[in-house]
Design a protein around this motif. Structure first.
Motif, mmCIF file in Angstrom:
data_model
loop_
_atom_site.group_PDB
_atom_site.id
_atom_site.type_symbol
_atom_site.label_atom_id
_atom_site.label_comp_id
_atom_site.label_asym_id
_atom_site.label_seq_id
_atom_site.Cartn_x
_atom_site.Cartn_y
_atom_site.Cartn_z
ATOM 1 N N ARG A 18 0.861 -1.179 0.000
ATOM 2 C CA ARG A 18 0.000 0.000 0.000
ATOM 3 C C ARG A 18 0.901 1.233 0.000
ATOM 4 O O ARG A 18 1.984 1.214 0.585
ATOM 5 C CB ARG A 18 -0.849 0.019 1.268
ATOM 6 C CG ARG A 18 -1.858 -1.102 1.374
ATOM 7 C CD ARG A 18 -2.350 -1.271 2.792
ATOM 8 N NE ARG A 18 -3.089 -0.127 3.291
ATOM 9 C CZ ARG A 18 -4.420 -0.033 3.326
ATOM 10 N NH1 ARG A 18 -5.148 -1.028 2.872
ATOM 11 N NH2 ARG A 18 -5.016 1.030 3.812
ATOM 12 N N GLU A 20 0.489 4.855 1.343
ATOM 13 C CA GLU A 20 -0.453 5.657 2.127
ATOM 14 C C GLU A 20 0.337 6.563 3.062
ATOM 15 O O GLU A 20 1.567 6.499 3.114
ATOM 16 C CB GLU A 20 -1.380 4.722 2.912
ATOM 17 C CG GLU A 20 -0.621 3.774 3.805
ATOM 18 C CD GLU A 20 -1.483 2.663 4.384
ATOM 19 O OE1 GLU A 20 -2.695 2.668 4.190
ATOM 20 O OE2 GLU A 20 -0.911 1.787 5.049
ATOM 21 N N ALA A 21 -0.401 7.373 3.818
ATOM 22 C CA ALA A 21 0.237 8.390 4.656
ATOM 23 C C ALA A 21 1.308 7.797 5.567
ATOM 24 O O ALA A 21 2.325 8.433 5.835
ATOM 25 C CB ALA A 21 -0.827 9.102 5.481
ATOM 26 N N PHE A 22 1.107 6.563 6.010
ATOM 27 C CA PHE A 22 2.049 5.944 6.934
ATOM 28 C C PHE A 22 3.424 5.722 6.310
ATOM 29 O O PHE A 22 4.456 6.026 6.899
ATOM 30 C CB PHE A 22 1.468 4.614 7.449
ATOM 31 C CG PHE A 22 2.447 3.763 8.200
ATOM 32 C CD1 PHE A 22 3.166 4.275 9.273
ATOM 33 C CD2 PHE A 22 2.656 2.446 7.833
ATOM 34 C CE1 PHE A 22 4.079 3.490 9.969
ATOM 35 C CE2 PHE A 22 3.568 1.656 8.525
ATOM 36 C CZ PHE A 22 4.278 2.176 9.589
ATOM 37 N N PHE A 51 -3.426 -0.335 -2.855
ATOM 38 C CA PHE A 51 -4.144 0.815 -2.271
ATOM 39 C C PHE A 51 -3.234 2.032 -2.337
ATOM 40 O O PHE A 51 -2.048 1.947 -2.013
ATOM 41 C CB PHE A 51 -4.487 0.495 -0.810
ATOM 42 C CG PHE A 51 -5.333 1.526 -0.119
ATOM 43 C CD1 PHE A 51 -6.722 1.478 -0.180
ATOM 44 C CD2 PHE A 51 -4.745 2.555 0.621
ATOM 45 C CE1 PHE A 51 -7.508 2.422 0.471
ATOM 46 C CE2 PHE A 51 -5.528 3.502 1.279
ATOM 47 C CZ PHE A 51 -6.901 3.428 1.196
ATOM 48 N N LEU A 52 -3.829 3.146 -2.753
ATOM 49 C CA LEU A 52 -3.052 4.378 -2.928
ATOM 50 C C LEU A 52 -3.884 5.531 -2.390
ATOM 51 O O LEU A 52 -5.016 5.718 -2.822
ATOM 52 C CB LEU A 52 -2.800 4.562 -4.433
ATOM 53 C CG LEU A 52 -2.063 5.786 -4.932
ATOM 54 C CD1 LEU A 52 -0.590 5.732 -4.521
ATOM 55 C CD2 LEU A 52 -2.159 5.868 -6.455
ATOM 56 N N ASP A 53 -3.339 6.297 -1.456
ATOM 57 C CA ASP A 53 -4.102 7.454 -0.962
ATOM 58 C C ASP A 53 -3.461 8.748 -1.440
ATOM 59 O O ASP A 53 -2.482 8.735 -2.200
ATOM 60 C CB ASP A 53 -4.285 7.388 0.561
ATOM 61 C CG ASP A 53 -3.025 7.731 1.333
ATOM 62 O OD1 ASP A 53 -1.999 8.050 0.714
ATOM 63 O OD2 ASP A 53 -3.080 7.687 2.578
ATOM 64 N N ILE A 87 -8.798 5.573 -9.107
ATOM 65 C CA ILE A 87 -8.361 6.754 -8.370
ATOM 66 C C ILE A 87 -7.414 7.600 -9.228
ATOM 67 O O ILE A 87 -7.496 8.828 -9.242
ATOM 68 C CB ILE A 87 -7.671 6.334 -7.043
ATOM 69 C CG1 ILE A 87 -8.644 5.525 -6.178
ATOM 70 C CG2 ILE A 87 -7.138 7.534 -6.278
ATOM 71 C CD1 ILE A 87 -9.982 6.160 -5.911
ATOM 72 N N HIS B 15 -0.671 7.682 11.884
ATOM 73 C CA HIS B 15 -0.840 7.123 10.540
ATOM 74 C C HIS B 15 -0.749 5.597 10.522
ATOM 75 O O HIS B 15 -1.442 4.938 9.761
ATOM 76 C CB HIS B 15 0.215 7.700 9.592
ATOM 77 C CG HIS B 15 -0.048 9.117 9.205
ATOM 78 N ND1 HIS B 15 -1.236 9.522 8.648
ATOM 79 C CD2 HIS B 15 0.708 10.237 9.304
ATOM 80 C CE1 HIS B 15 -1.198 10.816 8.408
ATOM 81 N NE2 HIS B 15 -0.041 11.286 8.807
ATOM 82 N N ARG B 16 0.111 5.042 11.364
ATOM 83 C CA ARG B 16 0.353 3.594 11.263
ATOM 84 C C ARG B 16 -0.858 2.760 11.650
ATOM 85 O O ARG B 16 -0.916 1.576 11.330
ATOM 86 C CB ARG B 16 1.566 3.181 12.092
ATOM 87 C CG ARG B 16 1.434 3.447 13.560
ATOM 88 C CD ARG B 16 2.741 3.129 14.269
ATOM 89 N NE ARG B 16 2.722 3.657 15.614
ATOM 90 C CZ ARG B 16 3.248 3.038 16.652
ATOM 91 N NH1 ARG B 16 3.837 1.869 16.492
ATOM 92 N NH2 ARG B 16 3.216 3.577 17.839
ATOM 93 N N ASN B 19 -4.966 2.030 8.884
ATOM 94 C CA ASN B 19 -5.429 0.928 8.023
ATOM 95 C C ASN B 19 -6.437 0.027 8.752
ATOM 96 O O ASN B 19 -7.187 -0.714 8.127
ATOM 97 C CB ASN B 19 -4.238 0.110 7.508
ATOM 98 C CG ASN B 19 -3.479 -0.572 8.623
ATOM 99 O OD1 ASN B 19 -3.447 -0.067 9.749
ATOM 100 N ND2 ASN B 19 -2.881 -1.704 8.338
ATOM 101 N N GLN B 46 -13.063 2.817 2.045
ATOM 102 C CA GLN B 46 -11.784 2.729 2.762
ATOM 103 C C GLN B 46 -10.916 3.962 2.493
ATOM 104 O O GLN B 46 -10.287 4.506 3.400
ATOM 105 C CB GLN B 46 -11.024 1.479 2.319
ATOM 106 C CG GLN B 46 -11.655 0.185 2.771
ATOM 107 C CD GLN B 46 -10.880 -1.009 2.246
ATOM 108 O OE1 GLN B 46 -9.715 -1.172 2.521
ATOM 109 N NE2 GLN B 46 -11.543 -1.839 1.462
ATOM 110 N N LEU B 47 -10.923 4.384 1.243
ATOM 111 C CA LEU B 47 -10.086 5.539 0.901
ATOM 112 C C LEU B 47 -10.629 6.828 1.532
ATOM 113 O O LEU B 47 -9.873 7.651 2.062
ATOM 114 C CB LEU B 47 -9.985 5.682 -0.627
ATOM 115 C CG LEU B 47 -9.095 6.814 -1.127
ATOM 116 C CD1 LEU B 47 -7.688 6.744 -0.531
ATOM 117 C CD2 LEU B 47 -8.988 6.790 -2.652
ATOM 118 N N GLN B 50 -9.729 6.762 5.123
ATOM 119 C CA GLN B 50 -8.279 6.985 5.244
ATOM 120 C C GLN B 50 -7.952 8.473 5.096
ATOM 121 O O GLN B 50 -7.182 9.048 5.869
ATOM 122 C CB GLN B 50 -7.567 6.162 4.160
ATOM 123 C CG GLN B 50 -6.109 6.515 3.910
ATOM 124 C CD GLN B 50 -5.163 6.021 4.985
ATOM 125 O OE1 GLN B 50 -5.520 5.145 5.764
ATOM 126 N NE2 GLN B 50 -3.971 6.589 5.048
#
Lengths: 110, 140
Positions: A18, A20-22, A51-53, A87, B15-16, B19, B46-47, B50
């Protein structure tokens, strides 16, 4: 013999997680490292990205801007997952980036 | 009318852990019969969650330790829809800081709220009793 030999280096970065922000800061830092090493052309293979934010998308745009600033470029490979493709289309990233169906096709574009 | 099915989650605002909210929504949708376009709907929900939670971590709780994010996920019948209420006690959201992205020119910021609005049927925000309350809803 008068020879001019040029070698061009293209980094192919396949992300298998994924984005993402993390973990976006880690990806940004790894790509910045490659830029600092002098690489200006990139293929980001997103085919295995589930998954891509927007934080992940920011990394892609940031790389594109920095690469183009040094006359480089970034090509993407479509995620296999249709939901992730959607997206990229909604945000019109498919107009901003050249996005290929495979890593080989992306490399050919350079 | 049947009672909604409600699931509550409370997460550390980091952030961690975000999910976990997405995984919960995906698991809930797997237990609902006949959701048209289930994969797309699940991914969109989900997005959107998030993006909301990441915004809370980055802005509402910026520079603050120990923040919490509370989510109430409600599956309602007739019409069937998933409503997600998200609460935090950080700084208020400032809509003037949330500009629409210029889609003709790629940019690094501004896609979060844009995606939330594109993917959800309802996105609302209110400040209430020193808390932020976001509501996301998607008809199923």
């Amino acid at each position: 013999m008068n020879l001019e030999i040029s070698m061009y280096c293209i980094a192919v970065v396949a992300v298998r997680d994924r984005i993402e922000a993390f973990n976006a800061p880690e990806l940004r830092s790894r790509l910045d490292q490659l830029l600092a090493e002098g690489i200006t052309r990139f293929v980001l293979d997103l085919s295995e990205v589930p998954f891509l934010d927007s934080a992940g998308m920011a990394v892609l745009v940031g790389l594109l801007k920095r690469a183009r600033a040094v006359e480089g470029d970034v090509r993407l490979v479509w995620p296999k997952k249709e939901e992730a493709q959607r997206i990229l289309k909604l945000t019109r990233f498919d107009r901003v980036f050249e996005i290929a169906d495979s890593r080989e096709a992306a490399l050919k574009g350079f | 009318m049947s009672e909604p099915i409600v699931i509550c989650l409370e997460l550390p605002a980091e952030h961690r852990f975000l999910n976990i909210a997405g995984a919960c929504i995906e698991a809930l949708l797997e237990r609902i019969n006949d959701v048209p376009d289930r994969g797309m709907v699940s991914y969109g929900l989900q997005l959107a969650v998030q993006e909301t939670c990441a915004n809370i971590v980055d802005h509402a709780y910026r520079g603050m330790a120990g923040g919490r994010i509370r989510l109430e996920i409600a599956l309602r019948a007739d019409p069937r829809r998933l409503e997600i209420d998200i609460y935090d006690s950080g700084r208020p959201f400032d809509p003037s800081q949330a500009r629409e992205p210029d889609l003709e020119h790629a940019q690094e910021r501004g896609y979060g709220l844009f995606l939330m609005r594109k993917l959800m049927d309802v996105v609302t925000y209110e400040r209430q009793d020193n808390c932020n309350h976001w509501r996301l809803a998607r008809n199923l």
